[in-house]
Scaffold this active site. Structure first.
Site, mmCIF file in Angstrom:
data_model
loop_
_atom_site.group_PDB
_atom_site.id
_atom_site.type_symbol
_atom_site.label_atom_id
_atom_site.label_comp_id
_atom_site.label_asym_id
_atom_site.label_seq_id
_atom_site.Cartn_x
_atom_site.Cartn_y
_atom_site.Cartn_z
ATOM 1 N N TYR A 34 -24.949 64.523 -2.562
ATOM 2 C CA TYR A 34 -25.325 63.462 -1.632
ATOM 3 C C TYR A 34 -26.395 62.570 -2.235
ATOM 4 O O TYR A 34 -26.982 62.875 -3.272
ATOM 5 C CB TYR A 34 -25.797 64.047 -0.299
ATOM 6 C CG TYR A 34 -27.203 64.617 -0.306
ATOM 7 C CD1 TYR A 34 -27.485 65.819 -0.947
ATOM 8 C CD2 TYR A 34 -28.256 63.942 0.321
ATOM 9 C CE1 TYR A 34 -28.775 66.342 -0.948
ATOM 10 C CE2 TYR A 34 -29.538 64.458 0.323
ATOM 11 C CZ TYR A 34 -29.802 65.662 -0.309
ATOM 12 O OH TYR A 34 -31.083 66.170 -0.319
ATOM 13 N N LYS A 148 -28.288 66.742 -6.956
ATOM 14 C CA LYS A 148 -28.572 66.499 -5.540
ATOM 15 C C LYS A 148 -27.386 67.025 -4.740
ATOM 16 O O LYS A 148 -26.490 66.270 -4.342
ATOM 17 C CB LYS A 148 -28.824 65.005 -5.296
ATOM 18 C CG LYS A 148 -29.611 64.748 -4.017
ATOM 19 C CD LYS A 148 -30.239 63.378 -4.034
ATOM 20 C CE LYS A 148 -30.896 63.009 -2.721
ATOM 21 N NZ LYS A 148 -31.980 63.863 -2.283
ATOM 22 N N GLU A 180 -41.845 70.696 -7.399
ATOM 23 C CA GLU A 180 -41.755 69.536 -6.497
ATOM 24 C C GLU A 180 -41.951 70.009 -5.068
ATOM 25 O O GLU A 180 -42.507 71.090 -4.842
ATOM 26 C CB GLU A 180 -40.418 68.812 -6.697
ATOM 27 C CG GLU A 180 -39.213 69.693 -6.445
ATOM 28 C CD GLU A 180 -37.875 68.973 -6.624
ATOM 29 O OE1 GLU A 180 -37.833 67.736 -6.577
ATOM 30 O OE2 GLU A 180 -36.853 69.677 -6.776
ATOM 31 N N LEU A 204 -35.649 67.573 -8.901
ATOM 32 C CA LEU A 204 -34.739 66.445 -8.715
ATOM 33 C C LEU A 204 -35.355 65.228 -9.409
ATOM 34 O O LEU A 204 -36.543 64.949 -9.216
ATOM 35 C CB LEU A 204 -34.549 66.141 -7.225
ATOM 36 C CG LEU A 204 -33.476 65.091 -6.988
ATOM 37 C CD1 LEU A 204 -32.093 65.718 -7.075
ATOM 38 C CD2 LEU A 204 -33.650 64.412 -5.642
HETATM 39 N N1 PDD Z 1 -34.796 63.944 -0.596
HETATM 40 N N2 PDD Z 1 -36.930 66.303 -4.541
HETATM 41 C C1 PDD Z 1 -36.073 66.760 -3.609
HETATM 42 C C2 PDD Z 1 -35.761 68.220 -3.584
HETATM 43 C C3 PDD Z 1 -35.495 65.865 -2.686
HETATM 44 O O1 PDD Z 1 -34.626 66.318 -1.766
HETATM 45 C C4 PDD Z 1 -35.853 64.494 -2.741
HETATM 46 C C5 PDD Z 1 -35.273 63.474 -1.788
HETATM 47 C C6 PDD Z 1 -36.753 64.068 -3.726
HETATM 48 C C7 PDD Z 1 -37.142 62.619 -3.875
HETATM 49 O O2 PDD Z 1 -36.078 61.871 -4.425
HETATM 50 P P1 PDD Z 1 -35.920 60.318 -4.109
HETATM 51 O O3 PDD Z 1 -37.202 59.647 -4.490
HETATM 52 O O4 PDD Z 1 -34.814 59.893 -4.987
HETATM 53 O O5 PDD Z 1 -35.629 60.212 -2.642
HETATM 54 C C8 PDD Z 1 -37.263 65.004 -4.622
HETATM 55 C C9 PDD Z 1 -34.086 63.060 0.298
HETATM 56 C C10 PDD Z 1 -34.886 61.902 0.755
HETATM 57 C C11 PDD Z 1 -33.487 63.883 1.425
HETATM 58 O O6 PDD Z 1 -32.966 64.943 1.117
HETATM 59 O O7 PDD Z 1 -33.521 63.462 2.584
#
Ligand code: PDD
Length: 291
Positions: A34, A148, A180, A204
Site C-alpha cells: 500500500y 510497505k 523508526e 521504511l
Molecule cells: N505510514 N515508517 C512506517 C512504518 C510507516 O508506516 C510510515 C508511514 C512511515 C513514514 O513514511 P512516509 O513519510 O512515506 O509516510 C515510516 C503511513 C502514513 C500509514 O501507514 O498510514
C-alpha cells in the site's frame, strides 16, 4: 456529507458500493502492498517518490505490477478530482488478488487494486506547538520493513501499546539501535546535527524522511545519516517523527522523560517552517482588476 468516491479494479464508485470477495489474499493473508499519499490543494505531494516506492514494494513481494507509472499517476489524480476536500490523504492498495486459500502464489490471478481518498486532517496546532509524547519499545517486526506491506499486525500492536501508555507514537529500537516508529520515521538531534537511521531492510524509506533531510540540508543544518545507538537517541536534544499524515512533529517526552528541555527544539522549528513553505497551497482567487 458528500459521497466518497473510490477506485476498485478499474471502476469508480461510492465507497459504500465497493466490495472485495472474502477470498481476496489481502483479507486472508495480508498479501499486498500500500501507499498513503498526501495531496495539498488537490496536488499530490512527492507523487513520484510514492509511486517509485509502490513499485519497489510490489517487486519486493513478487507481485506483478498491473499499471505503468503514468497510469498510476492518472488514477491517483482521478480519485483526487472526484473527491471534495482540498487536502486529501490518498490510500492505495494492491493485493495478490482473489484465489482459493493456499499460501503459495496463485497463477493467472489479477491483482486487486483499490484507491480511496479522504480528508487529510490538519496536524493539530497544539501538537506542533507542544510536541507529542512517545514511548520506547523493542522493534519486534519482521526483517523486511523496507516494504510497505498491508501485513501490519506488529505495527498495529506497537501503536496500540503506545496509545494505551497515553503516547502518540512509539520509538523502536532493535539490537541497540534506533529504527523508526510504528507508522513514522524517527530522527534525533544532538549538538546541532540531525541524525537519521540509514535506509535498510529495518526501516521504511519514508517519503517525508527524504523531504525532511532535503529541507535540513537546504537550511544549512548538518545531517548525519548513520546508525543511531539507543543511548544517543535516549539522550538526544530533540527527537522528531515524520510521516505523510503527520508531516514533521517534535517528540517532547520519551517514556515520560523530557526530551531536551521538553519543548520542540530550535532545529525542529526551522525544519517545520521549511516544510510548511514547501507544501503546495490553494491558489488565491483571481484578483478583480480595476474593481
Ligand atoms: N505510514 N515508517 C512506517 C512504518 C510507516 O508506516 C510510515 C508511514 C512511515 C513514514 O513514511 P512516509 O513519510 O512515506 O509516510 C515510516 C503511513 C502514513 C500509514 O501507514 O498510514
Amino acid at each position: 456529507m458528500t459521497t466518497q468516491i473510490v477506485h476498485l479494479n478499474g471502476k469508480f464508485m461510492p465507497i459504500e458500493d465497493a466490495r472485495v470477495p472474502v477470498l481476496d489474499r489481502g483479507f486472508i493473508f495480508g498479501d499486498g502492498v500500500y501507499e498513503v499519499i498526501p495531496a495539498y490543494a488537490r496536488e499530490p505531494f512527492a507523487l513520484d517518490g510514492h509511486l517509485e516506492r509502490l513499485e519497489a514494494s510490489m517487486a519486493g513481494i513478487g507481485l506483478s505490477n498491473p499499471h505503468t507509472r503514468a497510469q498510476w499517476a492518472k488514477l491517483v489524480g482521478e480519485v483526487i478530482a472526484k473527491n471534495e476536500p482540498q487536502d486529501q490523504a490518498v490510500y492505495l492498495q494492491v493485493t495478490r488478488g482473489v484465489a482459493p486459500r493456499d499460501h503459495a502464489f496463485p497463477e493467472g490471478v489479477a491483482p486487486t487494486v483499490f484507491i480511496m481518498s479522504g480528508p487529510l486532517k490538519p496536524v493539530p496546532a497544539e501538537q506542533v506547538e507542544n510536541g507529542v509524547p512517545a514511548i520506547a519499545l523493542a522493534d519486534n517486526r519482521w526483517l523486511r520493513c523496507n516494504l510497505k506491506t498491508t501485513s501490519l499486525l506488529a505495527n498495529v500492536l506497537l501503536r496500540q501499546a503506545a496509545v494505551e501508555a497515553g503516547a502518540a507514537e512509539c520509538v523502536l529500537f532493535r539490537d541497540g539501535f534506533l529504527t523508526e516508529g510504528s507508522a513514522s520515521n524517527i530522527f534525533a538531534v544532538r549538538a546541532g546535527k540531525v541524525l537519521a537511521p540509514p535506509k535498510s531492510n529495518l526501516i521504511l524509506p519514508g517519503i517525508t524522511y527524504d523531504v525532511v533531510l532535503e529541507l535540513a540540508r537546504e537550511g544549512g543544518i548538518p545531517v548525519e545519516v548513520r546508525p543511531v545507538p539507543e543511548a544517543e537517541a535516549r539522550s538526544a536534544d530533540e527527537l522528531w517523527l515524520s510521516s505523510s499524515s503527520k508531516e514533521v512533529l517534535a517528540i517532547t517526552t520519551l517514556d515520560g522523560k523530557a526530551v531536551g528541555n521538553g519543548r520542540p527544539g530550535p532545529i525542529f522549528q526551522k525544519v517545520h517552517a521549511l516544510f510548511q513553505a514547501r507544501k503546495p497551497r490553494a491558489r488565491a482567487p483571481a484578483q478583480v482588476v480595476g474593481a
